[in-house]
Write a protein that holds these residues in place. Sequence first.
Motif, PDB file in Angstrom:
ATOM      1  N   PRO A  22       0.428  -0.620   0.017  1.00  0.00           N
ATOM      2  CA  PRO A  22       0.315   0.412   0.265  1.00  0.00           C
ATOM      3  C   PRO A  22       0.897   1.193   0.265  1.00  0.00           C
ATOM      4  O   PRO A  22       1.787   1.133  -0.011  1.00  0.00           O
ATOM      5  CB  PRO A  22      -1.219   0.267   1.217  1.00  0.00           C
ATOM      6  N   GLY A  23       0.168   2.356  -0.264  1.00  0.00           N
ATOM      7  CA  GLY A  23       0.860   3.444  -0.217  1.00  0.00           C
ATOM      8  C   GLY A  23       1.251   4.017   1.589  1.00  0.00           C
ATOM      9  O   GLY A  23       0.698   3.595   2.436  1.00  0.00           O
ATOM     10  N   ASN A  24       1.897   4.886   0.990  1.00  0.00           N
ATOM     11  CA  ASN A  24       3.179   5.412   2.855  1.00  0.00           C
ATOM     12  C   ASN A  24       2.179   6.326   2.356  1.00  0.00           C
ATOM     13  O   ASN A  24       2.225   7.517   1.993  1.00  0.00           O
ATOM     14  CB  ASN A  24       4.532   5.692   1.870  1.00  0.00           C
ATOM     15  N   TYR A  25       1.201   6.410   3.543  1.00  0.00           N
ATOM     16  CA  TYR A  25       0.427   7.283   4.351  1.00  0.00           C
ATOM     17  C   TYR A  25       0.321   7.360   5.312  1.00  0.00           C
ATOM     18  O   TYR A  25       0.557   6.447   6.847  1.00  0.00           O
ATOM     19  CB  TYR A  25      -1.359   6.611   4.002  1.00  0.00           C
ATOM     20  N   PRO A  26      -0.093   8.934   5.801  1.00  0.00           N
ATOM     21  CA  PRO A  26      -0.053   9.144   7.421  1.00  0.00           C
ATOM     22  C   PRO A  26      -0.102   8.167   8.518  1.00  0.00           C
ATOM     23  O   PRO A  26      -1.023   7.884   7.968  1.00  0.00           O
ATOM     24  CB  PRO A  26      -0.078  10.749   7.583  1.00  0.00           C
ATOM     25  N   PRO A  27       0.510   8.094   9.350  1.00  0.00           N
ATOM     26  CA  PRO A  27      -0.936   7.508  10.723  1.00  0.00           C
ATOM     27  C   PRO A  27      -2.180   8.127  10.754  1.00  0.00           C
ATOM     28  O   PRO A  27      -1.548   9.474  10.902  1.00  0.00           O
ATOM     29  CB  PRO A  27       0.098   6.867  11.766  1.00  0.00           C
ATOM     30  N   SER A  28      -2.325   7.401  11.176  1.00  0.00           N
ATOM     31  CA  SER A  28      -3.807   7.823  11.955  1.00  0.00           C
ATOM     32  C   SER A  28      -3.983   8.548  12.945  1.00  0.00           C
ATOM     33  O   SER A  28      -2.882   7.841  14.140  1.00  0.00           O
ATOM     34  CB  SER A  28      -4.611   5.923  12.414  1.00  0.00           C
ATOM     35  N   ARG A  29      -4.657   9.108  13.155  1.00  0.00           N
ATOM     36  CA  ARG A  29      -4.731  10.236  14.241  1.00  0.00           C
ATOM     37  C   ARG A  29      -5.209   9.986  15.496  1.00  0.00           C
ATOM     38  O   ARG A  29      -5.416  10.268  17.104  1.00  0.00           O
ATOM     39  CB  ARG A  29      -4.201  11.794  14.248  1.00  0.00           C
ATOM     40  N   ASN A  30      -6.077   9.127  14.842  1.00  0.00           N
ATOM     41  CA  ASN A  30      -7.705   8.142  16.192  1.00  0.00           C
ATOM     42  C   ASN A  30      -7.315   7.356  16.792  1.00  0.00           C
ATOM     43  O   ASN A  30      -6.711   6.594  16.381  1.00  0.00           O
ATOM     44  CB  ASN A  30      -8.604   8.848  15.208  1.00  0.00           C
ATOM     45  N   GLN A 102      -6.464  -6.622   3.315  1.00  0.00           N
ATOM     46  CA  GLN A 102      -6.569  -4.350   4.335  1.00  0.00           C
ATOM     47  C   GLN A 102      -5.814  -4.102   3.801  1.00  0.00           C
ATOM     48  O   GLN A 102      -4.954  -4.265   3.363  1.00  0.00           O
ATOM     49  CB  GLN A 102      -6.992  -4.871   5.356  1.00  0.00           C
ATOM     50  N   LEU A 103      -6.347  -2.742   3.795  1.00  0.00           N
ATOM     51  CA  LEU A 103      -5.591  -1.737   4.024  1.00  0.00           C
ATOM     52  C   LEU A 103      -5.555  -0.523   5.257  1.00  0.00           C
ATOM     53  O   LEU A 103      -5.515  -0.909   5.874  1.00  0.00           O
ATOM     54  CB  LEU A 103      -6.385  -0.292   2.763  1.00  0.00           C
ATOM     55  N   PRO A 104      -4.559   0.124   4.926  1.00  0.00           N
ATOM     56  CA  PRO A 104      -4.252   1.236   5.939  1.00  0.00           C
ATOM     57  C   PRO A 104      -5.462   1.530   6.163  1.00  0.00           C
ATOM     58  O   PRO A 104      -6.216   1.752   5.456  1.00  0.00           O
ATOM     59  CB  PRO A 104      -3.064   2.100   5.220  1.00  0.00           C
ATOM     60  N   PRO A 105      -5.574   2.110   7.547  1.00  0.00           N
ATOM     61  CA  PRO A 105      -6.540   3.025   8.021  1.00  0.00           C
ATOM     62  C   PRO A 105      -6.305   4.601   8.022  1.00  0.00           C
ATOM     63  O   PRO A 105      -5.231   4.562   7.628  1.00  0.00           O
ATOM     64  CB  PRO A 105      -5.859   3.255   9.959  1.00  0.00           C
ATOM     65  N   VAL A 106      -7.899   4.705   7.996  1.00  0.00           N
ATOM     66  CA  VAL A 106      -7.503   5.856   7.204  1.00  0.00           C
ATOM     67  C   VAL A 106      -8.839   6.864   8.402  1.00  0.00           C
ATOM     68  O   VAL A 106      -9.411   6.106   9.212  1.00  0.00           O
ATOM     69  CB  VAL A 106      -8.988   5.790   5.868  1.00  0.00           C
ATOM     70  N   ASP A 107      -8.273   7.754   9.023  1.00  0.00           N
ATOM     71  CA  ASP A 107      -8.999   9.299  10.004  1.00  0.00           C
ATOM     72  C   ASP A 107     -10.646   9.473   9.894  1.00  0.00           C
ATOM     73  O   ASP A 107     -10.414  10.175   8.137  1.00  0.00           O
ATOM     74  CB  ASP A 107      -8.315   9.999  10.502  1.00  0.00           C
ATOM     75  N   SER A 108     -11.435   9.203  10.049  1.00  0.00           N
ATOM     76  CA  SER A 108     -13.398   9.214   9.328  1.00  0.00           C
ATOM     77  C   SER A 108     -13.171  11.060  10.592  1.00  0.00           C
ATOM     78  O   SER A 108     -12.009  11.530  11.633  1.00  0.00           O
ATOM     79  CB  SER A 108     -14.042   8.217   9.669  1.00  0.00           C
ATOM     80  N   ASN A 109     -13.821  11.700   9.731  1.00  0.00           N
ATOM     81  CA  ASN A 109     -14.673  13.191  10.280  1.00  0.00           C
ATOM     82  C   ASN A 109     -14.658  13.095  11.549  1.00  0.00           C
ATOM     83  O   ASN A 109     -15.183  13.983  12.837  1.00  0.00           O
ATOM     84  CB  ASN A 109     -14.905  14.296   9.618  1.00  0.00           C
ATOM     85  N   SER A 110     -15.131  11.583  12.035  1.00  0.00           N
ATOM     86  CA  SER A 110     -16.432  11.364  13.397  1.00  0.00           C
ATOM     87  C   SER A 110     -15.643  10.897  14.265  1.00  0.00           C
ATOM     88  O   SER A 110     -15.956  10.165  15.632  1.00  0.00           O
ATOM     89  CB  SER A 110     -17.571  10.196  13.299  1.00  0.00           C
ATOM     90  N   GLY A 111     -14.067  10.552  14.079  1.00  0.00           N
ATOM     91  CA  GLY A 111     -12.801  10.393  15.654  1.00  0.00           C
ATOM     92  C   GLY A 111     -12.939   9.497  15.394  1.00  0.00           C
ATOM     93  O   GLY A 111     -12.317   8.528  16.349  1.00  0.00           O
ATOM     94  N   ILE A 182     -11.534   6.115  -0.041  1.00  0.00           N
ATOM     95  CA  ILE A 182     -10.565   4.388   0.655  1.00  0.00           C
ATOM     96  C   ILE A 182     -10.547   3.165  -1.063  1.00  0.00           C
ATOM     97  O   ILE A 182      -9.188   2.466  -1.490  1.00  0.00           O
ATOM     98  CB  ILE A 182     -11.496   3.460   1.216  1.00  0.00           C
ATOM     99  N   LEU A 183     -11.213   4.117  -1.996  1.00  0.00           N
ATOM    100  CA  LEU A 183     -10.801   4.046  -3.392  1.00  0.00           C
ATOM    101  C   LEU A 183     -10.375   4.187  -3.985  1.00  0.00           C
ATOM    102  O   LEU A 183      -9.592   3.167  -4.756  1.00  0.00           O
ATOM    103  CB  LEU A 183     -12.567   3.426  -3.810  1.00  0.00           C
ATOM    104  N   TYR A 184      -9.908   5.254  -4.362  1.00  0.00           N
ATOM    105  CA  TYR A 184      -8.564   5.769  -4.546  1.00  0.00           C
ATOM    106  C   TYR A 184      -7.172   5.640  -3.787  1.00  0.00           C
ATOM    107  O   TYR A 184      -6.853   5.149  -4.903  1.00  0.00           O
ATOM    108  CB  TYR A 184      -9.011   7.491  -4.079  1.00  0.00           C
TER     109      TYR A 184
END
Length: 192
Positions: A22-30, A102-111, A182-184
């Motif tokens: 997977p791409g190099n994405y910033p770590p999740s903050r939530n 699975q893909l790396p986690p994504v932060d949602s706006n709802s925390g 996520i799809l992108y």
Amino acid sequence: MKNKNNTLALAEFIARFQLQPPGNYPPSRNLRQAAVLIPIICHQTPTVLLTRRASSLRKHAGQVAFPGGSADPGDDSLIATALREAQEEVSIPSNAVRILGQLPPVDSNSGFQVTPIIGLLDSGTSFHASRDEVSEIFEIPLHQALTLASYTPLQIQRNAKTLRVYFSWYQSHMVWGMTAQILYRLGEQIHH
């Protein structure tokens, strides 16, 4: 990546997903955990199942989404969370899903820290929406869902930060926000 019918071949998708990091994405903050299932239906032309959330929901009402939700204390893993939520929302039996990864986690706006789980379903699998949570179930061809050119980026300001949000249309459905992100990201991984 595409066969002569301009569709993403399922075997090639699986191989690329499993072999490409997977791409190099910033770590999740939530910290609060959630998971969604990305159900790929193994039709002759593979599709991705999406839902439109019920308009009566408190959060993200009417938005296009994957089946999913927050982790419960009784869930053994985030895979179990995604499978439980898919069963509750669209009646996908857990034993009908072949987990691909699975893909790396994504932060949602709802925390929430949302982990996307990719699962394969036979083409004969039937779905039934839980009317409390889902107003509609529909499918998008996998090749279209993962074609990066299908997405339009938009820079927005939120809490003094500039964020990139993606939008895409399929028929009358606008896919945007975390679902589009996520799809992108999956498309980036597959086409890398």
